[in-house]
Enzyme design. Structure first.
Site, short mmCIF file in Angstrom:
data_model
loop_
_atom_site.label_atom_id
_atom_site.label_comp_id
_atom_site.label_asym_id
_atom_site.label_seq_id
_atom_site.Cartn_x
_atom_site.Cartn_y
_atom_site.Cartn_z
N ARG A 127 -7.06 -10.11 -4.15
CA ARG A 127 -6.82 -9.43 -2.87
C ARG A 127 -7.22 -10.42 -1.79
O ARG A 127 -8.37 -10.87 -1.74
CB ARG A 127 -7.62 -8.13 -2.76
CG ARG A 127 -7.57 -7.53 -1.38
CD ARG A 127 -8.11 -6.12 -1.29
NE ARG A 127 -7.15 -5.15 -1.75
CZ ARG A 127 -7.09 -3.87 -1.35
NH1 ARG A 127 -7.96 -3.43 -0.46
NH2 ARG A 127 -6.19 -3.04 -1.82
N HIS A 154 2.00 -5.50 -0.74
CA HIS A 154 1.05 -4.69 -1.52
C HIS A 154 1.84 -4.06 -2.67
O HIS A 154 2.07 -2.84 -2.71
CB HIS A 154 0.41 -3.64 -0.62
CG HIS A 154 -0.80 -2.98 -1.19
ND1 HIS A 154 -1.35 -3.36 -2.41
CD2 HIS A 154 -1.59 -1.96 -0.73
CE1 HIS A 154 -2.42 -2.62 -2.66
NE2 HIS A 154 -2.57 -1.76 -1.67
N ASP A 249 1.27 4.45 7.22
CA ASP A 249 0.10 3.63 6.87
C ASP A 249 -0.64 3.34 8.19
O ASP A 249 -0.11 3.60 9.28
CB ASP A 249 0.56 2.32 6.18
CG ASP A 249 -0.60 1.42 5.77
OD1 ASP A 249 -1.73 1.92 5.63
OD2 ASP A 249 -0.38 0.20 5.60
N CYS A 289 -0.83 5.53 1.83
CA CYS A 289 -1.44 4.74 0.75
C CYS A 289 -2.96 4.86 0.74
O CYS A 289 -3.59 4.55 -0.26
CB CYS A 289 -1.03 3.28 0.90
SG CYS A 289 -1.51 2.58 2.49
N ARG A 317 -1.96 5.14 -8.86
CA ARG A 317 -2.30 3.71 -8.86
C ARG A 317 -2.79 3.33 -10.26
O ARG A 317 -2.42 2.30 -10.81
CB ARG A 317 -3.41 3.41 -7.83
CG ARG A 317 -3.03 3.55 -6.37
CD ARG A 317 -2.05 2.47 -5.95
NE ARG A 317 -2.53 1.14 -6.19
CZ ARG A 317 -3.28 0.42 -5.36
NH1 ARG A 317 -3.62 0.92 -4.20
NH2 ARG A 317 -3.67 -0.81 -5.67
N1 CP Z 1 -4.36 1.81 -1.03
C1 CP Z 1 -5.27 0.85 -1.31
O1 CP Z 1 -4.93 -0.28 -1.69
O2 CP Z 1 -6.54 1.26 -1.14
P1 CP Z 1 -7.83 0.31 -1.18
O3 CP Z 1 -7.73 -0.62 0.00
O4 CP Z 1 -9.00 1.25 -1.10
O5 CP Z 1 -7.80 -0.47 -2.46
N1 NVA Z 2 -1.86 -2.04 5.55
C1 NVA Z 2 -3.19 -1.77 5.05
C2 NVA Z 2 -3.13 -1.26 3.66
C3 NVA Z 2 -4.46 -0.90 3.05
C4 NVA Z 2 -4.34 -0.42 1.65
C5 NVA Z 2 -4.03 -3.03 5.14
O1 NVA Z 2 -3.53 -4.12 4.82
O2 NVA Z 2 -5.19 -2.95 5.56
#
Ligand code: CP
Ligand code: NVA
Length: 336
Positions: A127, A154, A249, A289, A317
């Site tokens: 990540r 994502h 989102d 999400c 998920r």
């Molecule tokens: N939706 C999602 O990726 O959540 P987190 O950022 O908590 O992993």
């Molecule tokens: N668009 C958001 C998604 C989090 C799961 C971010 O990147 O923070």
């Protein structure tokens, strides 16, 4: 968007061009975006995830002896826990490294970390901020690398999102998915997924926050084959016409905190709230999400609505990622 960001984005988009070759299940070493994935791979994954959800015990121990590192530069609840619990249900083990322990590219170079972890693990979930970093990591890793969220994509989220819609409506074909909000990583991946499944997408963003032109252009190529349609507007009420699912989102993604005040002003007319519920088709479901910023992009009333499938998405998920891990770690790839 800054010129530097545009350049990074455009490079990543070019590199990840969709393969139009005949399908070999999960042929690409890595899972960095849905652009390397064929429609048949997605269907295979959804069928497996469905079996894993219905009878998890049938898959206990299937990845016994396998191990995975999760290298995270940003906070996470769902991605971290769903991967960790999912892998342990399959009999494998997980090591989690947080940004303090492993600041990507700071303590040592990305390529050295990628090569080292490849000597210990069977997969790495990364990540990160810049998508170029996860691409660089994958280039040097000899094991599958999974994108657990970057600024551009994502894809693990999209697996769960499409699976949730398929679960609810029994199909993805000709489903109309309306996305209201920011043209961000979640939308980019959703677009890639939708264009591979024959679903349609109507998007409403404020001007200047549309998904990248280059991604849209490329997706049109894939959509031609699947019959999926993508329409853009700046009006949420236009986007939700005939929608089966209404998705939003956050307005301020991780890493965009400095733009917060401007974004909150620009996105005000794009809130998913009671007015949207009022105009939405009667069987439409509401999606997010998570994490949600309640009272910004979405109101309590929508999250708590009986037609919200937000926590099904969160649950899914785990099922879809278990299927992904199983497919990536047990497949027999063609030798290049
Ligand atoms: N939706 C999602 O990726 O959540 P987190 O950022 O908590 O992993
Ligand atoms: N668009 C958001 C998604 C989090 C799961 C971010 O990147 O923070």
């Amino acid at each position: 968007m800054s010129e530097t960001r545009k350049k990074t984005k455009s490079k990543a988009v070019k590199k990840a061009r969709v393969s139009r070759k005949p399908s070999v299940p999960f042929e690409s070493k890595d899972f960095l975006s849905l652009r390397e994935v064929q429609p048949a791979d997605l269907e295979m994954l959804f069928k497996l995830a469905d079996k894993m959800k219905k009878a998890p015990e049938a898959f206990y121990g299937k990845l016994k002896g396998k191990s995975m590192t999760m290298l995270f530069q940003k906070p996470s609840t769902r991605t971290r826990v769903s991967f960790q619990v999912g892998m342990s249900q399959l009999g494998g083990s997980v090591v989690y490294m947080d940004p303090q322990e492993a600041p990507l590219g700071e303590r040592e170079s990305i390529k050295d970390v990628a090569r080292t972890l490849s000597r210990y693990c069977d997969a790495v979930v990364v990540r990160t901020y810049s998508h170029a970093d996860v691409e660089e990591f994958a280039r040097y890793a000899t094991v599958p690398v999974i994108n657990g969220l970057s600024d551009l994509y994502h894809p693990c989220q999209t697996l769960a999102d499409l699976f949730t819609i398929r679960e609810r409506f029994k199909t993805l074909e000709k489903m109309n998915i309306a996305y209201i909000g920011d043209g961000n990583n979640v939308l980019n991946s959703l677009l890639c997924g939708v264009s591979r499944t024959g679903a349609n997408r109507a998007i409403a963003t404020p001007r200047g926050y549309e998904p990248s032109e280059e991604i849209l252009k490329d997706l049109k190529l894939v959509a031609k084959d699947s019959g999926s349609k993508i329409t853009l507007s700046n009006n949420p009420f236009t986007a939700i016409k005939n929608a089966h699912a209404i998705y939003t989102d956050v307005w301020v993604s991780m890493g965009q905190e400095k733009q917060r005040d401007q974004r909150i002003r620009d996105f005000q007319p794009f809130q998913v709230n009671g007015a949207i519920i009022g105009k939405a088709p009667k069987d439409a479901v509401f999606m997010h999400c998570l994490p949600a910023h309640r009272g910004e992009e979405i109101t309590d009333e929508v999250i708590e609505n009986p037609r919200s499938v937000i926590f099904d998405q969160a649950e899914n998920r785990m099922h879809t990622q278990k299927a992904l891990l199983y497919l990536l770690l047990t497949r027999k790839r063609k030798q290049k």
